[in-house]
Design an enzyme around this catalytic site. Structure first.
Site, PDB file in Angstrom:
ATOM      1  N   ASN A  74      47.658  -2.481 -17.579  1.00 24.83           N
ATOM      2  CA  ASN A  74      48.059  -1.797 -18.817  1.00 24.83           C
ATOM      3  C   ASN A  74      49.198  -0.862 -18.403  1.00 24.83           C
ATOM      4  O   ASN A  74      48.973   0.143 -17.734  1.00 24.83           O
ATOM      5  CB  ASN A  74      46.861  -1.017 -19.336  1.00 24.83           C
ATOM      6  CG  ASN A  74      47.008  -0.477 -20.746  1.00 24.83           C
ATOM      7  OD1 ASN A  74      46.197   0.317 -21.166  1.00 24.83           O
ATOM      8  ND2 ASN A  74      47.999  -0.896 -21.491  1.00 24.83           N
ATOM      9  N   GLN A 112      52.607   1.137 -23.480  1.00 24.58           N
ATOM     10  CA  GLN A 112      52.789   2.446 -24.100  1.00 24.58           C
ATOM     11  C   GLN A 112      53.757   3.271 -23.261  1.00 24.58           C
ATOM     12  O   GLN A 112      53.888   3.051 -22.059  1.00 24.58           O
ATOM     13  CB  GLN A 112      51.463   3.212 -24.229  1.00 24.58           C
ATOM     14  CG  GLN A 112      50.618   2.845 -25.428  1.00 24.58           C
ATOM     15  CD  GLN A 112      49.811   1.588 -25.192  1.00 24.58           C
ATOM     16  OE1 GLN A 112      49.358   1.326 -24.083  1.00 24.58           O
ATOM     17  NE2 GLN A 112      49.623   0.792 -26.240  1.00 24.58           N
ATOM     18  N   ASN A 127      54.007   3.376 -28.826  1.00 17.62           N
ATOM     19  CA  ASN A 127      53.855   1.939 -28.624  1.00 17.62           C
ATOM     20  C   ASN A 127      55.215   1.281 -28.426  1.00 17.62           C
ATOM     21  O   ASN A 127      56.255   1.867 -28.737  1.00 17.62           O
ATOM     22  CB  ASN A 127      53.149   1.306 -29.828  1.00 17.62           C
ATOM     23  CG  ASN A 127      51.706   1.759 -29.958  1.00 17.62           C
ATOM     24  OD1 ASN A 127      50.972   1.793 -28.978  1.00 17.62           O
ATOM     25  ND2 ASN A 127      51.302   2.104 -31.169  1.00 17.62           N
ATOM     26  N   CYS A 177      45.612   7.027 -25.543  1.00 16.47           N
ATOM     27  CA  CYS A 177      45.836   5.968 -24.554  1.00 16.47           C
ATOM     28  C   CYS A 177      45.102   6.370 -23.286  1.00 16.47           C
ATOM     29  O   CYS A 177      45.608   7.177 -22.497  1.00 16.47           O
ATOM     30  CB  CYS A 177      47.327   5.757 -24.296  1.00 16.47           C
ATOM     31  SG  CYS A 177      47.647   4.373 -23.186  1.00 16.47           S
ATOM     32  N   ASN A 211      44.177   4.730 -20.446  1.00 18.90           N
ATOM     33  CA  ASN A 211      44.699   4.389 -19.123  1.00 18.90           C
ATOM     34  C   ASN A 211      45.951   5.185 -18.785  1.00 18.90           C
ATOM     35  O   ASN A 211      46.152   5.581 -17.630  1.00 18.90           O
ATOM     36  CB  ASN A 211      44.974   2.882 -19.042  1.00 18.90           C
ATOM     37  CG  ASN A 211      43.698   2.082 -18.913  1.00 18.90           C
ATOM     38  OD1 ASN A 211      42.781   2.458 -18.197  1.00 18.90           O
ATOM     39  ND2 ASN A 211      43.629   0.971 -19.636  1.00 18.90           N
ATOM     40  N   ASN A 241      42.421   6.696 -31.995  1.00 15.66           N
ATOM     41  CA  ASN A 241      43.020   5.622 -32.765  1.00 15.66           C
ATOM     42  C   ASN A 241      41.883   4.706 -33.211  1.00 15.66           C
ATOM     43  O   ASN A 241      40.797   4.713 -32.624  1.00 15.66           O
ATOM     44  CB  ASN A 241      44.091   4.867 -31.954  1.00 15.66           C
ATOM     45  CG  ASN A 241      43.669   4.601 -30.522  1.00 15.66           C
ATOM     46  OD1 ASN A 241      42.485   4.560 -30.209  1.00 15.66           O
ATOM     47  ND2 ASN A 241      44.627   4.422 -29.647  1.00 15.66           N
ATOM     48  N   HIS A 281      39.494   1.410 -33.884  1.00 12.35           N
ATOM     49  CA  HIS A 281      39.127   0.190 -33.166  1.00 12.35           C
ATOM     50  C   HIS A 281      38.138  -0.617 -33.990  1.00 12.35           C
ATOM     51  O   HIS A 281      37.245  -0.056 -34.632  1.00 12.35           O
ATOM     52  CB  HIS A 281      38.478   0.526 -31.821  1.00 12.35           C
ATOM     53  CG  HIS A 281      39.399   1.217 -30.879  1.00 12.35           C
ATOM     54  ND1 HIS A 281      40.167   0.544 -29.962  1.00 12.35           N
ATOM     55  CD2 HIS A 281      39.687   2.533 -30.719  1.00 12.35           C
ATOM     56  CE1 HIS A 281      40.895   1.405 -29.274  1.00 12.35           C
ATOM     57  NE2 HIS A 281      40.619   2.625 -29.713  1.00 12.35           N
ATOM     58  N   GLU A 313      46.114  -4.749 -29.063  1.00 12.53           N
ATOM     59  CA  GLU A 313      46.437  -3.378 -29.430  1.00 12.53           C
ATOM     60  C   GLU A 313      47.456  -3.340 -30.559  1.00 12.53           C
ATOM     61  O   GLU A 313      48.463  -4.066 -30.527  1.00 12.53           O
ATOM     62  CB  GLU A 313      46.993  -2.617 -28.223  1.00 12.53           C
ATOM     63  CG  GLU A 313      45.979  -2.389 -27.116  1.00 12.53           C
ATOM     64  CD  GLU A 313      46.447  -1.361 -26.116  1.00 12.53           C
ATOM     65  OE1 GLU A 313      46.734  -0.222 -26.540  1.00 12.53           O
ATOM     66  OE2 GLU A 313      46.537  -1.695 -24.930  1.00 12.53           O
ATOM     67  N   ARG A 314      47.199  -2.478 -31.543  1.00  9.33           N
ATOM     68  CA  ARG A 314      48.167  -2.327 -32.621  1.00  9.33           C
ATOM     69  C   ARG A 314      49.483  -1.815 -32.036  1.00  9.33           C
ATOM     70  O   ARG A 314      49.510  -0.923 -31.197  1.00  9.33           O
ATOM     71  CB  ARG A 314      47.654  -1.367 -33.700  1.00  9.33           C
ATOM     72  CG  ARG A 314      47.456   0.053 -33.225  1.00  9.33           C
ATOM     73  CD  ARG A 314      47.119   1.008 -34.353  1.00  9.33           C
ATOM     74  NE  ARG A 314      46.991   2.364 -33.809  1.00  9.33           N
ATOM     75  CZ  ARG A 314      46.791   3.445 -34.545  1.00  9.33           C
ATOM     76  NH1 ARG A 314      46.680   3.347 -35.856  1.00  9.33           N
ATOM     77  NH2 ARG A 314      46.690   4.627 -33.980  1.00  9.33           N
ATOM     78  N   CYS A 335      42.799  -1.699 -22.053  1.00  8.99           N
ATOM     79  CA  CYS A 335      42.985  -0.646 -23.057  1.00  8.99           C
ATOM     80  C   CYS A 335      41.869   0.368 -22.859  1.00  8.99           C
ATOM     81  O   CYS A 335      40.697   0.051 -23.087  1.00  8.99           O
ATOM     82  CB  CYS A 335      42.946  -1.227 -24.474  1.00  8.99           C
ATOM     83  SG  CYS A 335      43.016   0.018 -25.781  1.00  8.99           S
ATOM     84  N   GLY A 336      42.227   1.560 -22.409  1.00 12.19           N
ATOM     85  CA  GLY A 336      41.218   2.558 -22.102  1.00 12.19           C
ATOM     86  C   GLY A 336      40.417   3.012 -23.307  1.00 12.19           C
ATOM     87  O   GLY A 336      39.184   3.056 -23.272  1.00 12.19           O
ATOM     88  N   SER A 337      41.117   3.359 -24.391  1.00 10.92           N
ATOM     89  CA  SER A 337      40.391   3.788 -25.586  1.00 10.92           C
ATOM     90  C   SER A 337      39.581   2.635 -26.159  1.00 10.92           C
ATOM     91  O   SER A 337      38.482   2.831 -26.686  1.00 10.92           O
ATOM     92  CB  SER A 337      41.364   4.346 -26.630  1.00 10.92           C
ATOM     93  OG  SER A 337      42.279   3.363 -27.064  1.00 10.92           O
ATOM     94  N   GLY A 338      40.107   1.401 -26.031  1.00 13.35           N
ATOM     95  CA  GLY A 338      39.374   0.227 -26.496  1.00 13.35           C
ATOM     96  C   GLY A 338      38.123  -0.032 -25.672  1.00 13.35           C
ATOM     97  O   GLY A 338      37.086  -0.441 -26.202  1.00 13.35           O
TER      98      GLY A 338
END
Length: 282
Positions: free
Chosen positions: A25, A58, A76, A85, A87, A161, A163, A212-213, A221-224
Site C-alpha cells: 500500500n 495515497q 487519494n 489511512c 498504513n 472513512n 467501509h 478503495e474509493r 488498506c489499514g483502515s479497511g
C-alpha cells in the site's frame, strides 16, 4: 524529514518527497512543517499518475500541529481527500519514531489524535473507535449497519472513512474490479465507500481483499483491515484479535477498549525530488 526544500513553491528548482509503503500500500509523503499546506486536488492527482507522475495509493502531507507531534492530511490518487489511512499513518509514525528517538508519537488526522508505537521492527497505530451509527458512517438512510440492504449482506463500519465489508466463502471467486466499483458508488453511500471482501479462515485469521474509493484495488488498506476485524467480531465470526492476510502481506489487528490497533511492517523505498518543470505543468 523537515527541510526548506520540502515545499512545493514553484520558483524552487527541486522539491523533496519520500516514497514509502506498508505491505505494498504505497504512499508519497511530503513534509510541509514550517509552512502552509501545499497539496491541492490538481497537484495530488498529477503526482498520483503512475505514468506521468510518481504514483501512489495515497499521498500524506505532514503539517505542524498544536495538539500532537504532527498533523497529517491524506489524498487519494484521483485528487480527492481521504479521511483516514492506517498504513500511511504507520509509515509516518515510523519516520517520527526514528526522527525523535521516542517509542511512541502522536499524529492528528481527521480521526482525531492517534498514537503510533514502536513494536520491534514494526509499528502499531491506534486507529480509534469504530463508527457504527448509520448517520456518521455515513449512510444515506437509517438501516441496520450490521446487515445492509445490499446483495451479499455487508456490514458498514466507519474508521474515519466509510467501509462496506462482505464475507464470502471463497475470496478467489470475487470479481473485485466490478463488484468493488459498483458498491463504491452505490446510492447508500453519499460519500462513496471503501469495499472489503473477507474470507474467515478461523477465529483468529482472516483473508481480505480491498477496493478503495478514489484509488481502486490496493495491496493493503489499514483502515479497511480495522473495519473488517470489527465487522467479523460483530458477526461473531472471529475474536477481537486476529491476523489478517491482505494481497501485500500480513497485519495484526486488535479491537481494544481504547480503539482498534493495527500492527505491521513499513518500508522506506526512496527519497527523491520533483523538478520545477513538472510542477509548472500543473
Amino acid at each position: 524529514m523537515n527541510s526548506d526544500q520540502n515545499t512545493l513553491r514553484p520558483h524552487e528548482t527541486k522539491v523533496s518527497f519520500l516514497k514509502m509503503h506498508g505491505l505494498g500500500n504505497d504512499f508519497v509523503i511530503i513534509d510541509s512543517r514550517g509552512r502552509e499546506a501545499q497539496i491541492t486536488p490538481a497537484l495530488a492527482k498529477a503526482i498520483g499518475d503512475r505514468h506521468r507522475g510518481v504514483g501512489f495509493d495515497q499521498l500524506a502531507e505532514i503539517r505542524d500541529s498544536e495538539s500532537a507531534d504532527i498533523d497529517l492530511d491524506f489524498w487519494n490518487s484521483d485528487g480527492s481527500r481521504a479521511g483516514a489511512c492506517g498504513n500511511a499513518t504507520r509509515c509516518v509514525g515510523r519516520l517520527l519514531i526514528d526522527e525523535t528517538g521516542k517509542d511512541a508519537v502522536t499524529i492528528r488526522t481527521e480521526r482525531g489524535v492517534l498514537q503510533a508505537v514502536r513494536a520491534g521492527d514494526e509499528v502499531s497505530v491506534n486507529m480509534g473507535h469504530p463508527i457504527l451509527d448509520w448517520a456518521e458512517v455515513p449512510l444515506a438512510q437509517n438501516v441496520d449497519v450490521e446487515h445492509l440492504p445490499l446483495a451479499g449482506d455487508p456490514v458498514a463500519v466507519g474508521m474515519g472513512n466509510p467501509h462496506a465489508v462482505f464475507f464470502v466463502d471463497d475470496i478467489t471467486s470475487v470479481d473485485l474490479p466490478v463488484q468493488g466499483k459498483a458498491v463504491e458508488y452505490d446510492p447508500l453511500f453519499p460519500e462513496r465507500t471503501n469495499v472489503e471482501f473477507a474470507q474467515v479462515r478461523s477465529r483468529d485469521e482472516i483473508r481480505m481483499r480491498v477496493w478503495e474509493r478514489g484509488a481502486g484495488i490496493t495491496l493493503a488498506c489499514g483502515s479497511g483491515a480495522c473495519a473488517t476485524l470489527v465487522a467479523a467480531s460483530l458477526r461473531g465470526l472471529t475474536d477481537k484479535k486476529a491476523r489478517m492476510e491482505v494481497d501485500g502481506g500480513w497485519l495484526t489487528l486488535e479491537w481494544r477498549d481504547d480503539g482498534v490497533w493495527m500492527t505491521g511492517p513499513t518500508s522506506l523505498v526512496f527519497s527523491a525530488e520533483f523538478d520545477a518543470s513538472f510542477l509548472e505543468q500543473i
